[in-house]
Write a protein that holds these residues in place. Structure first.
Motif, PDB file in Angstrom:
ATOM      1  N   TRP A  24     -10.647 -11.342  23.944  1.00 51.72           N
ATOM      2  CA  TRP A  24     -10.297 -12.540  24.696  1.00 51.72           C
ATOM      3  C   TRP A  24     -10.180 -12.307  26.208  1.00 51.72           C
ATOM      4  O   TRP A  24     -10.635 -13.155  26.991  1.00 51.72           O
ATOM      5  N   PRO A  25      -9.605 -11.184  26.671  1.00 47.87           N
ATOM      6  CA  PRO A  25      -9.556 -10.970  28.128  1.00 47.87           C
ATOM      7  C   PRO A  25     -10.935 -10.992  28.779  1.00 47.87           C
ATOM      8  O   PRO A  25     -11.081 -11.471  29.915  1.00 47.87           O
ATOM      9  N   LEU A  26     -11.966 -10.497  28.078  1.00 49.52           N
ATOM     10  CA  LEU A  26     -13.322 -10.486  28.619  1.00 49.52           C
ATOM     11  C   LEU A  26     -13.894 -11.906  28.700  1.00 49.52           C
ATOM     12  O   LEU A  26     -14.591 -12.260  29.651  1.00 49.52           O
ATOM     13  N   ILE A  27     -13.602 -12.719  27.690  1.00 49.71           N
ATOM     14  CA  ILE A  27     -14.068 -14.104  27.693  1.00 49.71           C
ATOM     15  C   ILE A  27     -13.330 -14.917  28.757  1.00 49.71           C
ATOM     16  O   ILE A  27     -13.933 -15.687  29.517  1.00 49.71           O
ATOM     17  N   LYS A  28     -12.022 -14.725  28.816  1.00 57.23           N
ATOM     18  CA  LYS A  28     -11.186 -15.502  29.727  1.00 57.23           C
ATOM     19  C   LYS A  28     -11.557 -15.232  31.190  1.00 57.23           C
ATOM     20  O   LYS A  28     -11.485 -16.127  32.039  1.00 57.23           O
ATOM     21  N   ARG A  29     -11.976 -14.009  31.470  1.00 60.49           N
ATOM     22  CA  ARG A  29     -12.365 -13.641  32.831  1.00 60.49           C
ATOM     23  C   ARG A  29     -13.574 -14.463  33.289  1.00 60.49           C
ATOM     24  O   ARG A  29     -13.673 -14.858  34.448  1.00 60.49           O
ATOM     25  N   LYS A  30     -14.513 -14.733  32.370  1.00 65.20           N
ATOM     26  CA  LYS A  30     -15.716 -15.492  32.704  1.00 65.20           C
ATOM     27  C   LYS A  30     -15.517 -17.001  32.549  1.00 65.20           C
ATOM     28  O   LYS A  30     -16.182 -17.791  33.217  1.00 65.20           O
ATOM     29  N   LEU A  31     -14.605 -17.371  31.633  1.00 59.63           N
ATOM     30  CA  LEU A  31     -14.357 -18.791  31.367  1.00 59.63           C
ATOM     31  C   LEU A  31     -12.864 -19.065  31.550  1.00 59.63           C
ATOM     32  O   LEU A  31     -12.125 -19.231  30.581  1.00 59.63           O
ATOM     33  N   PRO A  32     -12.391 -19.102  32.769  1.00 57.41           N
ATOM     34  CA  PRO A  32     -10.945 -19.173  33.034  1.00 57.41           C
ATOM     35  C   PRO A  32     -10.260 -20.429  32.515  1.00 57.41           C
ATOM     36  O   PRO A  32      -9.044 -20.427  32.306  1.00 57.41           O
ATOM     37  N   LYS A  33     -11.001 -21.501  32.292  1.00 57.39           N
ATOM     38  CA  LYS A  33     -10.390 -22.744  31.804  1.00 57.39           C
ATOM     39  C   LYS A  33     -10.380 -22.838  30.274  1.00 57.39           C
ATOM     40  O   LYS A  33      -9.817 -23.775  29.715  1.00 57.39           O
ATOM     41  N   SER A  34     -10.987 -21.874  29.626  1.00 59.92           N
ATOM     42  CA  SER A  34     -11.100 -21.951  28.171  1.00 59.92           C
ATOM     43  C   SER A  34      -9.819 -21.466  27.487  1.00 59.92           C
ATOM     44  O   SER A  34      -9.008 -20.754  28.071  1.00 59.92           O
ATOM     45  N   GLU A  35      -9.667 -21.887  26.233  1.00 60.98           N
ATOM     46  CA  GLU A  35      -8.521 -21.492  25.424  1.00 60.98           C
ATOM     47  C   GLU A  35      -9.003 -20.997  24.067  1.00 60.98           C
ATOM     48  O   GLU A  35     -10.053 -21.418  23.574  1.00 60.98           O
ATOM     49  N   LEU A  36      -8.227 -20.103  23.470  1.00 60.66           N
ATOM     50  CA  LEU A  36      -8.463 -19.662  22.093  1.00 60.66           C
ATOM     51  C   LEU A  36      -7.308 -20.166  21.245  1.00 60.66           C
ATOM     52  O   LEU A  36      -6.145 -19.843  21.513  1.00 60.66           O
TER      53      LEU A  36
ATOM     54  N   LYS B 136       5.272 -11.576  14.195  1.00 56.03           N
ATOM     55  CA  LYS B 136       4.413 -10.700  14.999  1.00 56.03           C
ATOM     56  C   LYS B 136       3.135 -11.416  15.440  1.00 56.03           C
ATOM     57  O   LYS B 136       2.569 -11.079  16.473  1.00 56.03           O
ATOM     58  N   VAL B 137       2.703 -12.426  14.647  1.00 60.73           N
ATOM     59  CA  VAL B 137       1.550 -13.226  15.067  1.00 60.73           C
ATOM     60  C   VAL B 137       1.973 -14.190  16.170  1.00 60.73           C
ATOM     61  O   VAL B 137       1.282 -14.354  17.180  1.00 60.73           O
ATOM     62  N   GLN B 138       3.127 -14.815  16.010  1.00 60.25           N
ATOM     63  CA  GLN B 138       3.627 -15.764  16.994  1.00 60.25           C
ATOM     64  C   GLN B 138       3.842 -15.106  18.353  1.00 60.25           C
ATOM     65  O   GLN B 138       3.681 -15.733  19.403  1.00 60.25           O
ATOM     66  N   GLN B 139       4.178 -13.818  18.338  1.00 60.15           N
ATOM     67  CA  GLN B 139       4.403 -13.086  19.589  1.00 60.15           C
ATOM     68  C   GLN B 139       3.128 -12.935  20.415  1.00 60.15           C
ATOM     69  O   GLN B 139       3.194 -12.635  21.610  1.00 60.15           O
ATOM     70  N   LEU B 140       1.975 -13.144  19.796  1.00 57.25           N
ATOM     71  CA  LEU B 140       0.707 -13.051  20.528  1.00 57.25           C
ATOM     72  C   LEU B 140       0.468 -14.272  21.411  1.00 57.25           C
ATOM     73  O   LEU B 140      -0.371 -14.236  22.311  1.00 57.25           O
ATOM     74  N   HIS B 141       1.195 -15.333  21.172  1.00 58.20           N
ATOM     75  CA  HIS B 141       1.025 -16.584  21.920  1.00 58.20           C
ATOM     76  C   HIS B 141       1.308 -16.374  23.410  1.00 58.20           C
ATOM     77  O   HIS B 141       2.323 -15.798  23.793  1.00 58.20           O
ATOM     78  N   ASN B 142       0.392 -16.856  24.257  1.00 55.25           N
ATOM     79  CA  ASN B 142       0.585 -16.756  25.708  1.00 55.25           C
ATOM     80  C   ASN B 142      -0.217 -17.868  26.379  1.00 55.25           C
ATOM     81  O   ASN B 142      -1.439 -17.806  26.476  1.00 55.25           O
ATOM     82  N   GLU B 143       0.496 -18.884  26.847  1.00 53.84           N
ATOM     83  CA  GLU B 143      -0.182 -20.044  27.431  1.00 53.84           C
ATOM     84  C   GLU B 143      -0.938 -19.687  28.707  1.00 53.84           C
ATOM     85  O   GLU B 143      -2.015 -20.227  28.966  1.00 53.84           O
ATOM     86  N   LYS B 144      -0.377 -18.793  29.528  1.00 58.61           N
ATOM     87  CA  LYS B 144      -1.052 -18.413  30.768  1.00 58.61           C
ATOM     88  C   LYS B 144      -2.403 -17.761  30.492  1.00 58.61           C
ATOM     89  O   LYS B 144      -3.346 -17.905  31.266  1.00 58.61           O
ATOM     90  N   GLU B 145      -2.482 -17.025  29.409  1.00 56.14           N
ATOM     91  CA  GLU B 145      -3.728 -16.359  29.028  1.00 56.14           C
ATOM     92  C   GLU B 145      -4.644 -17.287  28.237  1.00 56.14           C
ATOM     93  O   GLU B 145      -5.785 -16.916  27.922  1.00 56.14           O
ATOM     94  N   GLY B 146      -4.153 -18.464  27.871  1.00 58.44           N
ATOM     95  CA  GLY B 146      -4.943 -19.377  27.061  1.00 58.44           C
ATOM     96  C   GLY B 146      -5.062 -18.929  25.622  1.00 58.44           C
ATOM     97  O   GLY B 146      -5.950 -19.374  24.883  1.00 58.44           O
ATOM     98  N   PHE B 147      -4.152 -18.037  25.194  1.00 57.84           N
ATOM     99  CA  PHE B 147      -4.155 -17.520  23.819  1.00 57.84           C
ATOM    100  C   PHE B 147      -3.085 -18.294  23.050  1.00 57.84           C
ATOM    101  O   PHE B 147      -1.899 -17.984  23.112  1.00 57.84           O
TER     102      PHE B 147
END
Length: 419
Positions: free
Chosen positions: A230-242, A252-263
């Motif tokens: 995802w960091p590689l995709i986000k770098r090229k597509l900064p407005k996109s979200e996963l 432990k899955v919920q901890q991966l959530h990060n709105e700033k990263e679009g994750f």
């Protein structure tokens, strides 16, 4: 003698109650149930597991539901008067638990094992991945595989969801053809009208990953996305979200959530097809696993192209073109995901291949017809097939019945504790 249409009965013993909105295994079980109903079977579904809020109400389909107990002779009392023509076990663990009771109480019943996927294969791949080593026969020939193959050999017929796993069973475990039935996902044909009504490329946005998070490969895939892709995709597509969807989201899955990263970890959703058909690209970076991946089938049905790892794509496409791209390295995976996301022409091309795969490789009417013919023949040839399966006979011998005697011991122990 083959039973008449009005008297045919099948008992399905489930490892769990089906949850089609939570997992591909749940959807697969419903497909099998609907197939037997279409063949005019009276279907009885029994399980020793506890129902959840996500469990499907099988009575809506006209299926009888029955709670049963593990390691308890009440199952014998239940199945003897029922006297089904077929008993199907949901995964090898269920056959271990109840197969010997079925063979004792209903010796003439055809015993079918639905493997779902090869658990020993998935276990071996997981161990090889954990050790950072290439997968080999050393990892395939594990204890889970030994138990699973024993279950296949004790059964009259085993349903195998993937052509790749058919080849593994034949080539590495020497399982005879007569014991195996290739039966993949069975889907309705996608019509031109349905295709026309799906959201177009310009009406879709973002990326998606979906899976049941009780299943460890899905958690690992989400973590792999977070750290490496995802960091590689986000770098090229900064407005996109996963968007990460799935049942049984853990802490432990919920901890991966990060709105700033679009994750964005979204969790369980009742109508996953709605979000899938409004998403532009699905990401499926599985590092280990087995069987067919329901998340890829769901994406193809909803017109969403995929970027997949080889493990995710295994057994899915045969010699047909893929509904996206198959890549292994995180860099190439991300590169092709970006290309697919940005190119409408490539996207449309991949989408059309997905529709073709569903309509040609997973067409319900085709596989139901073939299965019906094979099932009828297995019922007719049950005695001769058992005579020809000496290893299966051997595994039914008392010296090989450790699960039977362990079950009887547990039942006796429980009875003494109550008294």
């Amino acid at each position: 003698m083959y039973p008449s249409l009005l008297s045919k009965k099948i008992l399905i013993i489930g490892s769990v109650w089906p949850e089609p909105k939570s997992s591909a295994a749940g959807s697969r079980m419903l497909q099998l149930i609907e197939t037997f109903l279409s063949l005019n079977y009276r279907v009885i579904f029994a399980s020793a597991s506890t129902k959840t809020t996500n469990s499907f109400n099988l009575e809506d389909l006209g299926v009888t539901q029955q709670a049963i107990k593990l390691n308890h002779s009440s199952f014998d009392t239940f199945i003897k008067p029922l006297n089904p023509h077929i008993v199907m076990f949901d995964r090898f663990m269920t056959e271990e638990q109840f197969g010997w009771r079925v063979a004792t109480c209903c010796p003439n019943a055809l015993r079918i094992l639905d493997t779902e996927d090869l658990h020993g294969l998935r276990k071996g791949r997981q161990q090889a991945h954990k050790e950072g080593k290439p997968f080999s026969l050393k990892y395939l020939f594990n204890d889970t595989s030994k138990r699973e193959i024993a279950s296949i050999l004790r059964s009259d017929l085993s349903l195998i969801i993937s052509e790749a796993e058919m080849e593994i069973l034949k080539n590495h475990f020497n399982v005879e053809d007569q014991l195996l039935c290739y039966l993949p996902f069975m889907m309705d044909r996608i019509s031109d009208v349905e295709i026309k009504n799906l959201p177009k490329y310009s009406e879709r946005d973002h990326f998606i990953f979906i899976g049941n998070f009780l299943h460890d490969p899905n958690y690992h895939a989400a973590l792999y996305l977070k750290k490496h892709i995802w960091p590689l995709i986000k770098r090229k597509l900064p407005k996109s979200e996963l968007h990460i969807y799935g049942a049984y989201i853990s802490g432990k899955v919920q901890q991966l959530h990060n709105e700033k990263e679009g994750f964005m970890v979204k969790g369980f959703i009742e109508d996953f097809s709605h979000v899938m058909k409004n998403t532009r690209v699905a990401l499926v970076p599985l590092s280990y696993g087995a069987g067919l991946k329901g998340k890829i089938v769901d994406a193809m049905i909803n017109g969403t192209p995929n970027i997949m790892t080889p493990i995710a794509a295994e057994g899915m496409f045969g010699d047909m073109r893929h509904c996206g791209f198959i890549e292994d390295s995180p860099e190439q995976f991300a590169h092709m995901a970006i290309q697919l996301f940005e190119s409408e022409s490539i996207w449309n091309d991949c989408q059309s291949h997905g529709f073709e795969v569903i309509n040609k490789r997973f067409l319900k009417s085709h596989h139901q017809k073939k299965f019906s013919e094979l099932l009828n023949q297995a019922l007719l040839d049950i005695e001769i097939n058992r005579e020809n399966n000496f290893i299966g006979q051997l595994l039914q011998h008392q010296t090989m019945q450790s699960t039977k005697y362990m079950s009887l011991w547990i039942e006796e122990k429980n009875r003494n504790q109550i008294n």
